[in-house]
Design an enzyme around this catalytic site. Structure first.
Site, mmCIF file in Angstrom:
data_model
loop_
_atom_site.group_PDB
_atom_site.id
_atom_site.type_symbol
_atom_site.label_atom_id
_atom_site.label_comp_id
_atom_site.label_asym_id
_atom_site.label_seq_id
_atom_site.Cartn_x
_atom_site.Cartn_y
_atom_site.Cartn_z
ATOM 1 N N SER A 263 61.354 33.738 28.226
ATOM 2 C CA SER A 263 62.100 34.825 28.864
ATOM 3 C C SER A 263 63.460 35.018 28.200
ATOM 4 C CB SER A 263 62.320 34.506 30.336
ATOM 5 O OG SER A 263 63.277 33.465 30.455
ATOM 6 N N LYS A 264 64.071 36.144 28.544
ATOM 7 C CA LYS A 264 65.397 36.445 28.011
ATOM 8 C C LYS A 264 66.373 35.331 28.392
ATOM 9 C CE LYS A 264 69.015 39.972 28.058
ATOM 10 N NZ LYS A 264 70.135 39.203 28.580
ATOM 11 N N ARG A 265 66.178 34.803 29.596
ATOM 12 C CA ARG A 265 67.066 33.735 30.070
ATOM 13 C C ARG A 265 67.005 32.505 29.156
ATOM 14 N NH1 ARG A 265 66.902 31.479 35.370
ATOM 15 N NH2 ARG A 265 65.605 33.193 36.104
ATOM 16 N N ASP A 268 69.088 33.326 26.158
ATOM 17 C CA ASP A 268 70.525 33.315 26.450
ATOM 18 C C ASP A 268 71.040 31.883 26.576
ATOM 19 O OD1 ASP A 268 70.463 36.018 26.432
ATOM 20 O OD2 ASP A 268 70.504 36.286 28.606
#
Ligand code: GLU
Length: 504
Positions: A263-265, A268
């Site tokens: 995921s993007k998380r 990040d």
């Protein structure tokens, strides 16, 4: 591998930036098409207007273009089945919804969202899930339970409705997925999905099947998240009396550690992009392109996340991928994303690039820093440092001292190497250098080495302090390469400056 004319499609919904998992789906479709002399189609599935995101469609196309995935038929390219944007095909779908109603495979349902919500909550409070399907459909408000006149009346009064697929009761459906093999599902476990709405928009399921049929899609290669829809899709093909394409559901891309989908998380948190390009809207996101990845490295990495060539080979050009690709070698289980491996690929491609290519990319950065070396000089510099870097952007960090004389000197190196006789040694070295005419690395090195031997100096001490004078630290390529690149005058200037600073 197949006798059908291969026509595949990548069918994203423009709901935000395209995840790298989506790019991988596009890539596998593209490789499969090219390998089998087929056609690769980009179809934009934008029937769900509530999820439409401005800019997403262009982002998808720009991503594919950057990655080197060429579209044969699509929104921009056109083609025999244009338009390729579903919102522009709205008029097409109604007929197919009507056909299914006429053949008894679908029905009108008038239940309001509020009524359905109420039922869902009631079921939930009993710890059950409400399913609009074989058990419940005869107690709902639809054309199976209302009289024909009542249905007609409601339709002509303009009442809101949906068209639902009538899933057959208690039937085992057998189907095959190229990657997952044979599966069987009993229809009673499936609900009556909405296919069409009175606002004139089809849902994903109807539009997807109708378009795959009309666009003569031979193979549907898509993400695993669509596997649960496959029984319905199979039933839709049967209801229409159409031949179904073959299906291949690709395994998920997994988080670098732990469970679940990448995921993007994760990106990040761990500092890597999960999108091909920078996403500039709303919550912005990093992109491989802007983070300095070469598109070839990005594609090479993605290709191997789920597919394996069956050999030890890891570096593939797009043409080599096309040659080697086969769906049979796509695994069933998810592939763990490894950010370090992504960098490794970029480093490999960095080494394959010529110093000229890299100098072209590096020149603007150097100019931005306020320096204007000749192209030849920069090519020379790049060949000295490229093996140390993963990204073009790192080149500056590895070579700033070529342009900028040191302003300080590494304390560790000084502590270890600076002796009472160091100033005298450096002064002598300065004189030796000043007398050299041919200031190439090899000539300079041999003259300095000769002087070291004759004078009985400690070679390690000389080289380390010489480097300290030129760089200010113990980093960088071969010290004589640095000296030669900056030139004799600058080399002498840096020794003088260092001596002045350190003997004050
Ligand atoms: N529009 C769907 C998506 O966003 C397409 C799924 C499919 O390929 O059938 O992924």
């Amino acid at each position: 591998m197949t006798d059908k004319k291969v026509r595949v499609r990548f069918a994203p919904s423009p709901t935000g930036p395209l995840h790298i998992g989506g790019v991988r789906t596009a890539l596998y479709n593209y490789l499969f098409a090219r390998k089998n002399n087929g056609v690769f189609i980009l179809r934009i599935e934008d029937t769900d207007q509530t999820r439409y995101v401005e800019g997403a469609e262009n982002y998808i196309m720009e991503s594919l273009e950057w990655a080197g995935i060429k579209i044969d038929e699509g929104v921009r390219e056109g083609g025999p089945h244009a338009p390729y944007r579903q919102s522009e095909r709205k008029a097409i779908y109604r007929k197919y919804s009507d056909d299914l109603i006429a053949s008894g495979n679908a029905y009108y349902a008038f239940d309001t969202p509020e009524e359905l919500e109420k039922l869902r909550t009631e079921y939930e409070s009993r710890g059950e899930t409400f399913n609009y399907g074989c058990v419940s459909r005869m107690s709902m408000c639809n054309s199976l339970t209302l009289s024909a006149e009542e249905v007609q009346h409601r339709l002509s009064a303009g009442e809101a409705y949906v068209v639902r697929f009538r899933m057959p009761d208690n039937e085992d459906i057998h189907f095959t997925d190229i990657i997952r093999g044979d599966m069987v599902v009993n229809t009673s476990t499936l609900d009556d999905k909405v296919l069409y709405k009175s606002d004139g928009m089809p849902t994903y399921h109807l539009a997807n099947i109708v378009d795959d049929h009309l666009m003569e899609i031979s193979h549907v290669i898509r993400g695993e998240e669509w596997l649960p829809s496959l029984p319905l899709h199979k039933m839709l093909y049967r209801a229409f009396g159409w031949e179904s394409p073959d299906f291949a559901h690709l395994p998920l891309l997994l988080k670098p550690t732990g469970k679940g989908k990448l995921s993007k998380r994760d990106g990040d948190k761990m500092g890597f992009p999960v999108f091909p390009l920078f996403w500039p809207y709303g919550e912005t996101a990093h992109g491989y392109r802007e983070d300095g990845y070469f598109p070839e490295a990005f594609i090479n990495m993605l290709a191997l996340l789920g597919w394996n060539p069956g050999t030890e080979q890891e570096i593939f050009t797009m043409d080599e991928l096309i040659n080697a690709f086969s769906i049979d070698r796509v695994g069933k289980s998810g592939s763990r994303f490894d950010p370090e491996k992504a960098k490794w690929f970029n480093h490999q491609y960095m080494q394959q690039k010529s110093a000229e290519e890299l100098a072209d990319l590096f020149m603007p950065l150097v100019k931005e820093k306020g320096f204007t070396p000749s192209y030849e000089k920069l090519v020379g510099l790049v060949s000295l440092v490229k093996e140390r870097v993963v990204f073009v952007n790192d080149l500056w960090r590895e070579s700033d001292f070529f342009f900028i004389a040191p302003e300080s000197y590494d304390a560790e190196v000084l502590k270890k190497r600076w002796k009472d006789d160091s100033p005298a040694m450096l002064a002598a070295l300065r004189d030796v250098i000043a007398a050299i005419d041919d200031f190439t690395p090899s000539v300079t090195e041999s003259i300095v080495k000769e002087w070291i031997t004759k004078g009985g100096y400690n070679a390690g001490g000389v080289f380390n302090l010489f480097r300290l004078m030129l760089v200010g630290a113990s980093r960088g390529p071969h010290v004589f390469d640095i000296a030669s690149w900056i030139g004799k005058e600058e080399t002498l200037r840096r020794i003088d400056a260092g001596l002045a600073r350190l003997t004050r």
